[in-house]
Design a protein around this motif. Structure first.
Motif, PDB file in Angstrom:
ATOM      1  N   ASP A 236       0.877  -1.177   0.000  1.00  0.00           N
ATOM      2  CA  ASP A 236       0.000   0.000   0.000  1.00  0.00           C
ATOM      3  C   ASP A 236       0.906   1.217   0.000  1.00  0.00           C
ATOM      4  N   ASN A 237       1.163   1.746  -1.188  1.00  0.00           N
ATOM      5  CA  ASN A 237       2.183   2.792  -1.290  1.00  0.00           C
ATOM      6  C   ASN A 237       1.775   4.111  -0.652  1.00  0.00           C
ATOM      7  N   ALA A 238       0.491   4.243  -0.282  1.00  0.00           N
ATOM      8  CA  ALA A 238       0.061   5.463   0.421  1.00  0.00           C
ATOM      9  C   ALA A 238       0.553   5.464   1.865  1.00  0.00           C
ATOM     10  N   ARG A 239       1.020   4.300   2.357  1.00  0.00           N
ATOM     11  CA  ARG A 239       1.414   4.246   3.777  1.00  0.00           C
ATOM     12  C   ARG A 239       2.757   3.560   3.977  1.00  0.00           C
ATOM     13  N   SER A 240       3.531   3.389   2.912  1.00  0.00           N
ATOM     14  CA  SER A 240       4.829   2.737   3.084  1.00  0.00           C
ATOM     15  C   SER A 240       5.884   3.486   2.275  1.00  0.00           C
ATOM     16  N   GLY A 241       7.114   2.948   2.285  1.00  0.00           N
ATOM     17  CA  GLY A 241       8.133   3.534   1.427  1.00  0.00           C
ATOM     18  C   GLY A 241       9.236   4.297   2.142  1.00  0.00           C
ATOM     19  N   MET A 242       9.978   5.077   1.340  1.00  0.00           N
ATOM     20  CA  MET A 242      11.226   5.720   1.779  1.00  0.00           C
ATOM     21  C   MET A 242      11.070   7.211   2.129  1.00  0.00           C
ATOM     22  N   LEU A 243       9.857   7.747   2.031  1.00  0.00           N
ATOM     23  CA  LEU A 243       9.549   9.104   2.516  1.00  0.00           C
ATOM     24  C   LEU A 243      10.550  10.171   2.085  1.00  0.00           C
ATOM     25  N   PRO A 298     -12.148  12.873  16.053  1.00  0.00           N
ATOM     26  CA  PRO A 298     -11.271  11.821  16.577  1.00  0.00           C
ATOM     27  C   PRO A 298     -10.757  12.134  17.981  1.00  0.00           C
ATOM     28  N   THR A 299     -10.325  11.069  18.671  1.00  0.00           N
ATOM     29  CA  THR A 299      -9.734  11.188  19.992  1.00  0.00           C
ATOM     30  C   THR A 299      -8.234  10.923  19.873  1.00  0.00           C
ATOM     31  N   LEU A 300      -7.518  11.151  20.965  1.00  0.00           N
ATOM     32  CA  LEU A 300      -6.077  10.834  20.973  1.00  0.00           C
ATOM     33  C   LEU A 300      -5.841   9.349  20.710  1.00  0.00           C
ATOM     34  N   SER A 301      -6.752   8.507  21.192  1.00  0.00           N
ATOM     35  CA  SER A 301      -6.633   7.064  20.908  1.00  0.00           C
ATOM     36  C   SER A 301      -6.737   6.785  19.421  1.00  0.00           C
ATOM     37  N   ASP A 302      -7.686   7.455  18.776  1.00  0.00           N
ATOM     38  CA  ASP A 302      -7.843   7.262  17.327  1.00  0.00           C
ATOM     39  C   ASP A 302      -6.547   7.644  16.609  1.00  0.00           C
ATOM     40  N   TRP A 303      -5.928   8.721  17.072  1.00  0.00           N
ATOM     41  CA  TRP A 303      -4.673   9.193  16.464  1.00  0.00           C
ATOM     42  C   TRP A 303      -3.564   8.162  16.658  1.00  0.00           C
ATOM     43  N   ALA A 304      -3.395   7.683  17.910  1.00  0.00           N
ATOM     44  CA  ALA A 304      -2.345   6.699  18.204  1.00  0.00           C
ATOM     45  C   ALA A 304      -2.580   5.411  17.406  1.00  0.00           C
ATOM     46  N   ASN A 305      -3.838   4.983  17.319  1.00  0.00           N
ATOM     47  CA  ASN A 305      -4.147   3.770  16.539  1.00  0.00           C
ATOM     48  C   ASN A 305      -3.851   3.976  15.056  1.00  0.00           C
ATOM     49  N   HIS A 306      -4.220   5.142  14.547  1.00  0.00           N
ATOM     50  CA  HIS A 306      -3.964   5.437  13.132  1.00  0.00           C
ATOM     51  C   HIS A 306      -2.461   5.418  12.831  1.00  0.00           C
ATOM     52  N   LEU A 307      -1.672   6.013  13.733  1.00  0.00           N
ATOM     53  CA  LEU A 307      -0.219   6.050  13.508  1.00  0.00           C
ATOM     54  C   LEU A 307       0.374   4.647  13.456  1.00  0.00           C
ATOM     55  N   SER A 308      -0.283   3.679  14.115  1.00  0.00           N
ATOM     56  CA  SER A 308       0.228   2.303  14.103  1.00  0.00           C
ATOM     57  C   SER A 308      -0.162   1.564  12.825  1.00  0.00           C
ATOM     58  N   THR A 309      -0.902   2.218  11.931  1.00  0.00           N
ATOM     59  CA  THR A 309      -1.265   1.588  10.650  1.00  0.00           C
ATOM     60  C   THR A 309      -0.509   2.229   9.483  1.00  0.00           C
ATOM     61  N   ILE A 310       0.536   3.004   9.801  1.00  0.00           N
ATOM     62  CA  ILE A 310       1.407   3.591   8.769  1.00  0.00           C
ATOM     63  C   ILE A 310       2.672   2.733   8.751  1.00  0.00           C
ATOM     64  N   PHE A 311       3.132   2.331   7.561  1.00  0.00           N
ATOM     65  CA  PHE A 311       4.194   1.315   7.490  1.00  0.00           C
ATOM     66  C   PHE A 311       5.406   1.699   6.653  1.00  0.00           C
ATOM     67  N   PRO A 312       5.976   2.898   6.812  1.00  0.00           N
ATOM     68  CA  PRO A 312       7.178   3.212   6.029  1.00  0.00           C
ATOM     69  C   PRO A 312       8.376   2.416   6.536  1.00  0.00           C
ATOM     70  N   GLU A 313       9.494   2.536   5.840  1.00  0.00           N
ATOM     71  CA  GLU A 313      10.696   1.778   6.213  1.00  0.00           C
ATOM     72  C   GLU A 313      11.192   2.144   7.622  1.00  0.00           C
ATOM     73  N   VAL A 314      10.984   3.392   8.020  1.00  0.00           N
ATOM     74  CA  VAL A 314      11.198   3.791   9.419  1.00  0.00           C
ATOM     75  C   VAL A 314       9.942   4.546   9.825  1.00  0.00           C
ATOM     76  N   ARG A 315       9.409   4.218  10.989  1.00  0.00           N
ATOM     77  CA  ARG A 315       8.150   4.838  11.417  1.00  0.00           C
ATOM     78  C   ARG A 315       8.397   5.693  12.649  1.00  0.00           C
ATOM     79  N   LEU A 316       7.805   6.883  12.621  1.00  0.00           N
ATOM     80  CA  LEU A 316       7.856   7.761  13.793  1.00  0.00           C
ATOM     81  C   LEU A 316       6.606   7.555  14.632  1.00  0.00           C
ATOM     82  N   LYS A 317       6.813   7.242  15.904  1.00  0.00           N
ATOM     83  CA  LYS A 317       5.738   7.339  16.898  1.00  0.00           C
ATOM     84  C   LYS A 317       6.302   8.270  17.974  1.00  0.00           C
TER      85      LYS A 317
END
Length: 456
Positions: A236-243, A298-317
């Motif tokens: 899913d190139n909308a949520r992965s890759g080399m940024l 959205p709530t802060l939980s929704d935000w944290a959950n959403h960030l865990s569904t982004i899959f680039p080669e390095v992920r920022l949380k």
């Protein structure tokens, strides 16, 4: 780690999203190392996938682990789907096809990572062996088809399974057939985060080559050294890759927020229910324009959950996650945190690593990332083989770990955990090439021996 966050405060402004990331900033004295690894369960008899249900299933394995460890169960609709240590230790969770994941506790040294890993494997064995379950340390299941693999009872996976085929050809393979080892590391400021993110994104192909360990699909060589890494090129190139934008001026937490706002969502969790919002952006939700939840914010939980569904080669949380490596056998797992800790937690090595990659262009970084799954160390950037760059990185990592000077009870520092990688470089071949040699030689064209030689 895939435990869903719970904080139901509605979000008012974009600034709150930026603040969420800023809360991750820590002084270097508080830097920790978190290591996560996945392993594929198989039946010791017949070497088949392990179902969730039944007296010898994954559910029974988790129940046994709960009794042994005394950890809190994570439940979903009456099913146990994971465990967590309430004292702030690790957690155990399930990937979609039953891949068993340990999310390690945040620890200070790679020695502690190693100890945690050995304890975990001993505990898992104690419960799994009587159930007739073994675990495989590869980046991808070597012999099963997609249709053979069971589905774990987690609501978020159902939504992802339906959505994946719409956005790439390999998303289902990623979910059900792959395993990774990753390490999570801290930053001391926004500028430190940016520097570490840039260095680790550029050098992620080095980790992919050093850990390349997925050359088989359904019993045959698949033409790649890390097919797991190839899978990510068309998931899913909308949520992965080399940024590439991470390397542009003005990069910081705000820029990541703007990126994440536009990444399509999968789900929103309300109570025990996952609401399918697949394909609509967090930005639309933020503006009250989500069709499934009209007018809701959205709530802060929704935000944290959403960030865990982004899959680039390095992920920022609230920390950085290194995501480029295949799952490997247990003796090589601590090498991944050791490699990145030596490069990123020592300022001298971090500066030298930045010097190594700072003149690469976005196109060159992308081409290297595209080539590494197939060519491993023989991939090139500018006029250099990745092999030479890997050797240089290992030297820098080694020096960084020596300078950290965290010694174990026998007086050895953390650089000892790089030994498996040094052996790989001495041989000049990725682990996958070594495995292919066995397949074409002593294994006689069969992948069955992996279930012994690469099992935990």
């Amino acid at each position: 780690m895939a435990r869903d966050q719970i904080d139901m405060t509605p979000l008012q402004s974009r600034d709150e999203l930026v603040t969420w990331f800023e809360a991750g900033i820590k002084p270097p004295s508080e830097f920790r190392i978190g290591t996560e690894h996945e392993k594929t369960p198989f039946t010791l008899e017949g070497r088949q996938p392990v179902p969730y249900e039944g007296a010898r299933g994954i559910g029974a394995l988790l129940e046994g682990m709960q009794l042994l460890l005394g950890w809190e169960p994570i439940m979903e609709r009456g099913n146990i789907i994971g465990l967590y240590d309430v004292t702030g230790g690790g957690a155990i969770s399930l990937e979609p096809g039953g891949q068993f994941e340990l999310s390690g506790a945040p620890v200070e040294t790679v020695h502690q990572t190693q100890s945690e890993l050995m304890a975990h494997l001993a505990q898992v064995r104690e419960i799994a062996t009587p159930l007739g379950i073994g675990f495989l340390g590869l980046g991808m299941t070597p012999s099963w088809s997609r249709s053979q693999i069971p589905v774990m009872p987690k609501g978020r996976y159902k939504i992802m399974t339906n959505y994946m085929p719409k956005v790439g050809q390999y998303g289902i393979d990623m979910m059900y057939r792959t395993c990774t080892v990753q390490t999570n590391l801290d930053f001391s400021s926004e500028a430190d985060m940016v520097k570490k993110l840039r260095v680790s994104l550029a050098l992620q192909p080095v980790a992919t080559a050093l850990f390349a360990n997925s050359p088989f699909t359904e019993g045959k060589p698949n033409g790649y050294l890390s097919f797991r890494s190839e899978i990510w090129r068309d998931t899913d190139n909308a949520r992965s890759g080399m940024l590439p934008w991470v390397f542009e001026d003005g990069m910081g937490f705000e820029r990541w927020v703007d990126y994440a706002l536009d990444v399509p969502m999968y789900f929103v969790k309300r109570g025990d229910t996952y609401i399918d919002v697949a394909g609509s952006s967090f930005r639309a939700f933020f503006e009250g324009r989500n069709n499934s939840l009209p007018g809701e914010r959205p709530t802060l939980s929704d935000w944290a959950n959403h960030l865990s569904t982004i899959f680039p080669e390095v992920r920022l949380k609230r920390y950085l996650e290194m995501r480029g490596a295949d799952g490997v056998p247990w003796d090589r797992l601590p090498a991944l945190p050791a490699f990145w800790v030596g490069l990123l937690y020592d300022n001298q090595s971090l500066d030298a690593a930045w010097d190594l990659v700072s003149h690469w262009t976005a196109q060159e970084r992308q081409a290297l990332r595209d080539d590494v799954p197939r060519f491993g160390f023989k991939a090139r950037i500018k006029d250099r083989y990745l092999f030479e760059i890997a050797r240089e990185c290992l030297k820098l990592s080694h020096a960084g770990l020596r300078r950290r000077n965290h010694v174990d009870h026998s007086g050895r520092d953390e650089s000892r955990y790089l030994e498996p990688l040094e052996r790989i470089l001495d041989s000049g071949r990725t682990p996958a090439e070594e495995m292919l040699d066995k397949f074409n030689g002593p294994w006689g064209g069969s992948v069955e021996p992996v279930y012994q030689e690469y099992a935990f």
